[in-house]
Design an enzyme around this catalytic site. Sequence first.
Site, PDB file in Angstrom:
ATOM      1  N   LEU A   1      10.810 -20.802  -3.280  1.00  0.00           N
ATOM      2  CA  LEU A   1       9.856 -19.843  -2.718  1.00  0.00           C
ATOM      3  C   LEU A   1       8.596 -19.875  -3.579  1.00  0.00           C
ATOM      4  O   LEU A   1       8.687 -19.873  -4.812  1.00  0.00           O
ATOM      5  CB  LEU A   1      10.467 -18.431  -2.753  1.00  0.00           C
ATOM      6  CG  LEU A   1       9.534 -17.250  -2.435  1.00  0.00           C
ATOM      7  CD1 LEU A   1       9.155 -17.246  -0.961  1.00  0.00           C
ATOM      8  CD2 LEU A   1      10.200 -15.921  -2.807  1.00  0.00           C
TER       9      LEU A   1
ATOM     10  N   ARG B   1       1.710  -4.574   6.341  1.00  0.00           N
ATOM     11  CA  ARG B   1       1.014  -3.594   5.504  1.00  0.00           C
ATOM     12  C   ARG B   1       1.806  -2.299   5.543  1.00  0.00           C
ATOM     13  O   ARG B   1       2.012  -1.714   6.600  1.00  0.00           O
ATOM     14  CB  ARG B   1      -0.406  -3.324   5.991  1.00  0.00           C
ATOM     15  CG  ARG B   1      -1.098  -2.334   5.052  1.00  0.00           C
ATOM     16  CD  ARG B   1      -2.542  -2.080   5.368  1.00  0.00           C
ATOM     17  NE  ARG B   1      -3.125  -1.254   4.315  1.00  0.00           N
ATOM     18  CZ  ARG B   1      -4.364  -1.341   3.891  1.00  0.00           C
ATOM     19  NH1 ARG B   1      -5.186  -2.213   4.424  1.00  0.00           N
ATOM     20  NH2 ARG B   1      -4.805  -0.541   2.929  1.00  0.00           N
TER      21      ARG B   1
ATOM     22  N   ARG C   1       0.115   7.607  -2.827  1.00  0.00           N
ATOM     23  CA  ARG C   1       0.700   8.684  -2.017  1.00  0.00           C
ATOM     24  C   ARG C   1       2.155   8.929  -2.388  1.00  0.00           C
ATOM     25  O   ARG C   1       2.629  10.061  -2.400  1.00  0.00           O
ATOM     26  CB  ARG C   1       0.563   8.340  -0.521  1.00  0.00           C
ATOM     27  CG  ARG C   1      -0.815   8.678   0.030  1.00  0.00           C
ATOM     28  CD  ARG C   1      -1.080   7.995   1.342  1.00  0.00           C
ATOM     29  NE  ARG C   1      -1.431   6.591   1.117  1.00  0.00           N
ATOM     30  CZ  ARG C   1      -1.488   5.675   2.072  1.00  0.00           C
ATOM     31  NH1 ARG C   1      -1.171   6.002   3.315  1.00  0.00           N
ATOM     32  NH2 ARG C   1      -1.848   4.443   1.780  1.00  0.00           N
TER      33      ARG C   1
ATOM     34  N   ASP D   1       0.819  -1.209   0.000  1.00  0.00           N
ATOM     35  CA  ASP D   1       0.000   0.000   0.000  1.00  0.00           C
ATOM     36  C   ASP D   1       0.856   1.265   0.000  1.00  0.00           C
ATOM     37  O   ASP D   1       1.970   1.263   0.524  1.00  0.00           O
ATOM     38  CB  ASP D   1      -0.925  -0.017   1.229  1.00  0.00           C
ATOM     39  CG  ASP D   1      -2.106   0.927   1.076  1.00  0.00           C
ATOM     40  OD1 ASP D   1      -2.382   1.384  -0.059  1.00  0.00           O
ATOM     41  OD2 ASP D   1      -2.762   1.217   2.095  1.00  0.00           O
TER      42      ASP D   1
ATOM     43  N   HIS E   1       2.402   2.991  -8.947  1.00  0.00           N
ATOM     44  CA  HIS E   1       2.272   1.539  -9.160  1.00  0.00           C
ATOM     45  C   HIS E   1       3.500   1.012  -9.898  1.00  0.00           C
ATOM     46  O   HIS E   1       4.053  -0.024  -9.536  1.00  0.00           O
ATOM     47  CB  HIS E   1       1.003   1.213  -9.954  1.00  0.00           C
ATOM     48  CG  HIS E   1      -0.260   1.668  -9.286  1.00  0.00           C
ATOM     49  ND1 HIS E   1      -0.514   1.432  -7.963  1.00  0.00           N
ATOM     50  CD2 HIS E   1      -1.343   2.351  -9.759  1.00  0.00           C
ATOM     51  CE1 HIS E   1      -1.701   1.944  -7.637  1.00  0.00           C
ATOM     52  NE2 HIS E   1      -2.218   2.512  -8.716  1.00  0.00           N
TER      53      HIS E   1
HETATM   54  C1  IPE Z   1      -5.511  -2.823  -0.339  1.00  0.00           C
HETATM   55  O1  IPE Z   1      -5.161  -1.494  -0.457  1.00  0.00           O
HETATM   56  C2  IPE Z   1      -5.439  -3.512  -1.663  1.00  0.00           C
HETATM   57  C3  IPE Z   1      -4.108  -3.672  -2.250  1.00  0.00           C
HETATM   58  C4  IPE Z   1      -2.978  -3.275  -1.742  1.00  0.00           C
HETATM   59  C5  IPE Z   1      -4.076  -4.347  -3.509  1.00  0.00           C
HETATM   60  P1  IPE Z   1      -6.252  -0.342  -0.697  1.00  0.00           P
HETATM   61  O2  IPE Z   1      -5.475   0.916  -0.805  1.00  0.00           O
HETATM   62  O3  IPE Z   1      -7.119  -0.705  -1.833  1.00  0.00           O
HETATM   63  O4  IPE Z   1      -7.106  -0.395   0.638  1.00  0.00           O
HETATM   64  P2  IPE Z   1      -7.985   0.725   1.314  1.00  0.00           P
HETATM   65  O5  IPE Z   1      -8.945   1.216   0.261  1.00  0.00           O
HETATM   66  O6  IPE Z   1      -7.072   1.814   1.757  1.00  0.00           O
HETATM   67  O7  IPE Z   1      -8.646   0.047   2.465  1.00  0.00           O
HETATM   68  C1  IPE Z   2      -1.611   0.154  -3.380  1.00  0.00           C
HETATM   69  O1  IPE Z   2      -1.379   1.517  -3.475  1.00  0.00           O
HETATM   70  C2  IPE Z   2      -1.768  -0.490  -4.744  1.00  0.00           C
HETATM   71  C3  IPE Z   2      -3.121  -0.933  -5.054  1.00  0.00           C
HETATM   72  C4  IPE Z   2      -4.153  -0.852  -4.269  1.00  0.00           C
HETATM   73  C5  IPE Z   2      -3.318  -1.511  -6.357  1.00  0.00           C
HETATM   74  P1  IPE Z   2      -2.559   2.546  -3.511  1.00  0.00           P
HETATM   75  O2  IPE Z   2      -2.896   2.808  -4.932  1.00  0.00           O
HETATM   76  O3  IPE Z   2      -3.684   2.094  -2.663  1.00  0.00           O
HETATM   77  O4  IPE Z   2      -1.869   3.814  -2.877  1.00  0.00           O
HETATM   78  P2  IPE Z   2      -2.524   4.868  -1.877  1.00  0.00           P
HETATM   79  O5  IPE Z   2      -3.078   4.081  -0.722  1.00  0.00           O
HETATM   80  O6  IPE Z   2      -3.578   5.578  -2.648  1.00  0.00           O
HETATM   81  O7  IPE Z   2      -1.382   5.746  -1.477  1.00  0.00           O
HETATM   82 MG    MG Z   3      -4.111   2.312  -0.693  1.00  0.00          MG
END
Ligand code: IPE
Ligand code: IPE
Ligand code: MG
Length: 245
Positions: A138, A191, A30, A26, A43
Amino acid sequence: MTPVPDDVPNNIDRKNIPRHVACVMDGNGRWASARNLPRTDGHAAGEEAIVDAVDGALALGIRYLTLFAFSTENWRRPADEVRFLMNFNENLLVRRRDEFAAKGVRMEFAGRRDWRVPRKVLRRMEETERLTKSQNTLTLTLAFNYGGRAEIADAVKAIVEDGVSASKIDERLIARYLYHPEIPDPDLVVRTSGEQRISNFLLWEAAYAEYVFPEVLWPDFRRHDLYDAVLEYQSRQRRYGGLNP
Ligand code: IPE
Ligand code: IPE
Ligand code: MG
């Protein structure tokens, strides 16, 4: 076999390595926003973190690494971002699977393979599973179009379809109907980005996992962050509802 890094800190107990580590990758958006870049650049920058996390897992001797790449809720994002993620993940497989296989990494997927996932992505996933299935150092599982509740709902559906009688239903039976019954439950869930929630990840499997929530955003995650998470894991006492000896 391609050599893996040999930089595991001495204070890590090599006899207490989690067998299965699962990561919610995650913070990509940001990371990009902080640099005035489009979210999708975040990404893309996460790929380096995946490669380094795999190296770290190999260096530690972790047997299973599961990475949350796309949730069943992520379809709610703007169509452009969803499209990017579909293509990006497909291309990532093509770019990285040979290199992973050369390090002994078997690749699998957990999630719904439904109509929402483009056919070419599904084909690439099947191809990747086939090409890496003889590796066994792995197991890297990408949770893709994955939701913990969807997984449990799919299991219940299959149990009913199989005509299993109510008296036969117990935790072991349900676990056998999950996407990867052969993979042990995660010992450690990491996380990134400081968010402290599960977001529908491995609801059943992570019932007794240890959780760590490092502040680092996923694109900045490197194997030393994995080593730190494992150190934190080793400081915990797992009691499973019982008492310490
Ligand atoms: C969880 O992250 C899903 C993945 C990392 C693929 P999100 O960014 O989608 O989760 P929320 O919306 O903050 O709960
Ligand atoms: C996690 O990063 C990747 C996916 C959910 C695919 P985010 O895209 O959720 O990044 P933030 O949480 O908006 O920073
Ligand atoms: Mg996120």
